[in-house]
Design an enzyme around this catalytic site. Structure first.
Site, mmCIF file in Angstrom:
data_model
loop_
_atom_site.group_PDB
_atom_site.id
_atom_site.type_symbol
_atom_site.label_atom_id
_atom_site.label_comp_id
_atom_site.label_asym_id
_atom_site.label_seq_id
_atom_site.Cartn_x
_atom_site.Cartn_y
_atom_site.Cartn_z
ATOM 1 C CG ASP A 485 16.700 32.860 133.096
ATOM 2 O OD1 ASP A 485 16.508 31.765 132.537
ATOM 3 O OD2 ASP A 485 15.960 33.316 133.987
ATOM 4 C CG ASP A 683 16.697 33.862 139.046
ATOM 5 O OD1 ASP A 683 17.780 33.267 139.180
ATOM 6 O OD2 ASP A 683 15.605 33.280 139.041
#
Length: 812
Positions: A485, A683
């Site tokens: 990401d 995350d």
């Protein structure tokens, strides 16, 4: 008490014990219950319904939901993984015990029990009945137990040496005829000394063996006890019969060598657990809590520290809870949590995490999360869970070991019977059967995976990598694709001031001070970043008057000269006046950076470059993964142009922007349908669906609650470079597991048939068995050699282009 500012004593009503006592009727839950209790006290029939009080008035038929309590115990004298099985099986039989786990490598029992049905003393008594010693974590009993074990071994070794010497004299009777009186004078001292060795030195061996015979968790002690007792009983019979074939030396040496081997194993295990134990000892027992009466703080138990309390920490002290600094500055060592050895500067307004150590300065902190809710508490909880969870392969070896010892005993008896049927003398048949018993080594198989797990989890913790699921190590070897990401993983996820580009005659600091003065009344995020950087550099603001805010800029006067700051459109006239070399210093890619301009007296005097900075390790991490042959992709919710720009900067060609959480899941699924094994790096919160879909989930810690992070592995430094550390460590751990399993299996497959053939005697056999276990320990200890493997030195790495942290931009 020194803790004058301890919580209101009435808070005891919120404890689990108080509420449980209310539920079972020991304490009334209401005025109605109190009246009912008084009536029951005066009733002649009282005493049979004391546990039936309702939890609310007027509800005598209430059904109560049982509340359970937790108990953690340290166990000593566990000698092999089978001991933990025995303890678990024993505890399962206790009425009122809801759940219990016993971990051999942490020496820890974790229990959940109903206090109305059982008690800690009953649980402890059940464990100690089998010869184990228990203590509450923190109690100093381990050193005393070690001293007792050393004395036990020393006495056994001394007596065994004398048994061996006298036995050597007795063996001369095979070559020179000894008088019956001489045989008697030599034999009886041997008998008495061997008896002490067996029943004093081998006391715990026989206790474990007895337990193993009545439970599904038989261990090495069962085989040693059976072998030693067989040699002792056979020799005792011959002694009483006047036969010279005595093997008390064999029985004594089996016990003594076994005690020696377990002592060496314990030392290796202590070293293996040393680093792991550091995590469990980081939580201080006391905190200096500040109050109105004691503004500089008074020491109290950390159990009395509550959310919102102010506490003080001095140099070399460990922070007891998560919180925000309200006073003081200093440097903090966060290596216990992140693995980063360089101290970090801390100022008022910044956060501290439990478990870190103050290296310089005195800080006052407002507690926000305490105990298990703190970062350290979450780390310990996750590590304990990872240590207590068995992998699929480990479960298979556990099931195999349950049948291993009974199988060896059957082989030993079969070997002895077969020898007798072949006409081999009884003494030789007995020795061959004993040899089969003691040469097998179930401990080596039982140690192979758990020992590597302890070492792997310990090493990863030292490097700031938190392992939630140990199977991530095994899965890492199959991974061939990485999906990163962008925001918060490859980049910092924060739009910050990257660079100040001044124009003569202004310097960067002068331009920054003037800009901060002009923006001092604004709360726009750009203004906030400018003021934050000026404050960080300790710049003095100047007097700017007649400040006016516009849609895309701010104007004012400094020394009666017009000053303007804002977008390219707001200062279009001033920007057009400037070309090279000033324009060459500005970023050309608007997808990565935004530039704010400032003019003084109608002339451009500075430009401020803002951007979401690429983390300094991003470039080298991606390059290394590509060099190792991994397929690397970048996904982001940002636009395609921005995602491609970031990907191009760090070397990723497969970039996909505009991806919502469900789109990221679909992308991972598509790679898996192509036959790839995917590791997702995100995350942990926003990327939870994609992490759950991936084969290996790796989360960069973003300050969220660790228990909410949907990942197998958490990078506590939020550094993508730790992905490489994880891969390297997983490779080492997997290699050690394979080596241990192959060696332990091959040893038993080869050693048992050799023993059955009669080529070995019991003394050589028990030595080989001990060497087998110690070889597994030694091989795993090699993981700790030269630890820890630090991350790449990105500042010195060849080809590194991020001295400032954002590609080739120069950070302030």
């Amino acid at each position: 008490m020194e803790a004058s500012d301890s919580p209101d004593p009435s808070s005891f009503r919120e404890s689990d014990l108080f509420q449980k006592c209310q539920e079972i009727g020991i304490i009334p839950a209401s005025e109605a219950d109190l009246a009912q209790m008084a009536a029951a006290d005066s009733s002649p029939q009282r005493g049979t319904h004391m546990n039936r009080f309702p939890s609310g008035a007027g509800n005598p038929g209430a059904i109560y939901q049982a509340r359970t309590l937790h108990l953690n115990l340290l166990v000593s004298d566990m000698w092999c993984p089978a001991c933990s099985w025995v303890i678990e099986e024993t505890l399962k039989r206790i009425k009122g015990l809801v759940h219990a786990t016993c971990n051999f490598f942490t020496d820890m029992i974790r229990c959940e029990y109903d206090p109305s049905l059982t008690s800690p003393s009953q649980i402890i008594g059940a464990v100690e009945a089998f010869g184990y010693h228990t203590s509450v974590p923190g109690e100093e009993r381990e050193s005393a137990e070690k001293r007792k074990e050393f004395v036990r071994f020393a006495i056994s070794a001394f007596l065994t040496i004398n048994v061996m010497m006298l036995s050597f004299a007795l063996y001369s009777g095979f070559f020179t005829e000894l008088l019956p009186d001489a045989i008697r004078k030599i034999s009886w001292p041997i008998f008495f000394m061997a008896t002490v060795v067996l029943f004093y030195g081998g006391k715990k061996v026989f206790q474990r063996a007895r337990t193993g015979m009545t439970s599904p968790g038989s261990g090495m002690e069962t085989l040693i006890a059976a072998g030693a007792l067989s040699a002792y009983a056979y020799s005792s019979y011959n002694l009483l019969s006047g036969n010279i074939h005595l093997y008390f030396d064999t029985a004594s040496l089996l016990i003594t060598l076994f005690l020696l081997g377990k002592s060496l194993e314990r030392r290796a295990k202590d070293r293996m657990q040393g680093d792991l134990g550091d995590f469990f000892l980081l939580q201080p027992a006391k905190a200096r809590i500040c109050s109105d009466l004691y503004p500089e703080g008074r020491y109290s138990s950390t159990k009395q520290l509550t959310q919102g309390d102010i506490f003080r920490v001095d140099e070399n002290e460990v922070v007891p809870a998560d919180g925000v600094i309200i006073r003081g500055e200093g440097f903090v060592d966060e290596s216990s949590l992140t693995g980063e050895v360089v101290p970090v500067s801390k100022k008022p307004g910044q956060r501290l995490r439990a478990g870190v150590q103050i290296k310089q300065g005195t800080l006052k902190v407002r507690a926000e999360a305490i105990g298990e809710a703190s970062t350290l508490g979450q780390v310990i909880t996750i590590m304990e869970k990872a240590l207590g969870t068995r992998t699929y392969l480990e479960g298979k070896t556990d099931r195999l070991l349950r049948y291993f010892v009974p199988g060896v005993l059957i082989l030993a008896m079969g070997t002895g019977i077969a020898c007798l049927l072949q006409g081999i003398p009884a003494n030789k048949a007995m020795l061959r059967a004993v040899t089969v018993m003691v040469i097998s080594c179930p401990c080596a198989l039982g140690l192979a995976i758990p020992l590597a797990r302890v070492a792997g989890i310990s090493l990863s913790g030292k490097q700031g990598i938190l392992i939630r699921d140990f199977s991530a190590f095994e899965g890492a070897r199959r991974v061939d694709s990485f999906v990163f990401d962008k925001t918060g993983t490859v980049t910092t996820g924060a739009w910050t001031l990257v660079e100040v580009v001044p124009c003569e005659p202004f310097s960067a600091s002068e331009a920054l001070a003037l800009a901060a003065s002009l923006e001092r009344m604004s709360e726009h995020y750009i203004a906030v970043e400018i003021k934050k950087e000026a404050d960080k550099q300790g710049l003095t603001l100047v007097d700017v008057k007649h400040i006016r805010a516009f849609e895309n800029g701010v104007s004012g006067q400094f020394r009666q000269v017009d000053v303007k700051i804002g977008s390219r459109v707001f200062l279009s006239t001033e920007v057009k006046q400037y070309g090279p070399p000033f324009s060459d210093k500005l970023p050309a890619d608007d997808a990565l950076y935004s530039t704010v301009f400032m003019a003084y007296d109608g002339r451009l005097c500075a430009a401020f470059v803002f951007g979401d900075m690429v983390k300094k390790s991003g470039f080298d991490t991606v390059r290394e993964l590509l060099d190792r042959g991994y397929h690397v992709s970048l996904v982001s919710g940002d636009g395609q142009r921005t995602t491609e720009a970031i990907g191009q900067r760090i070397g990723i060609r497969s970039c996909y922007g505009g991806k919502l959480p469900q789109d990221k899941v679909a992308f991972v699924e598509r790679l898996q349908e192509e036959g790839r094994t995917v590791a997702m790096v995100g995350d942990g919160i926003n990327d939870a669906p994609a992490l759950a879909q991936a084969d290996i989930a790796i989360a960069v810690h973003s300050g969220s609650h660790l228990g909410e992070v949907a990942a197998d592995t958490i990078l506590m430094r939020s550094d993508p470079g730790q992905v490489l550390n994880f891969l390297d460590l997983a490779q080492k751990v997997n290699r050690k597991i394979q080596q241990n399993l192959v060696y332990a299996s091959c040893y038993n497959v080869v050693a048992i048939p050799v023993a059955m053939s009669g080529l070995l005697n019991p003394l050589i056999a028990v030595s080989a068995m001990l060497m087998s276990s110690l070889s597994v320990l030694g091989n795993t200890l090699l993981l700790l050699k030269g630890r820890p493997d630090g991350a790449i030195d990105y500042e010195k790495a060849p080809g590194s282009r991020h001295a400032g942290g954002s590609g080739d931009r120069k950070r302030i």
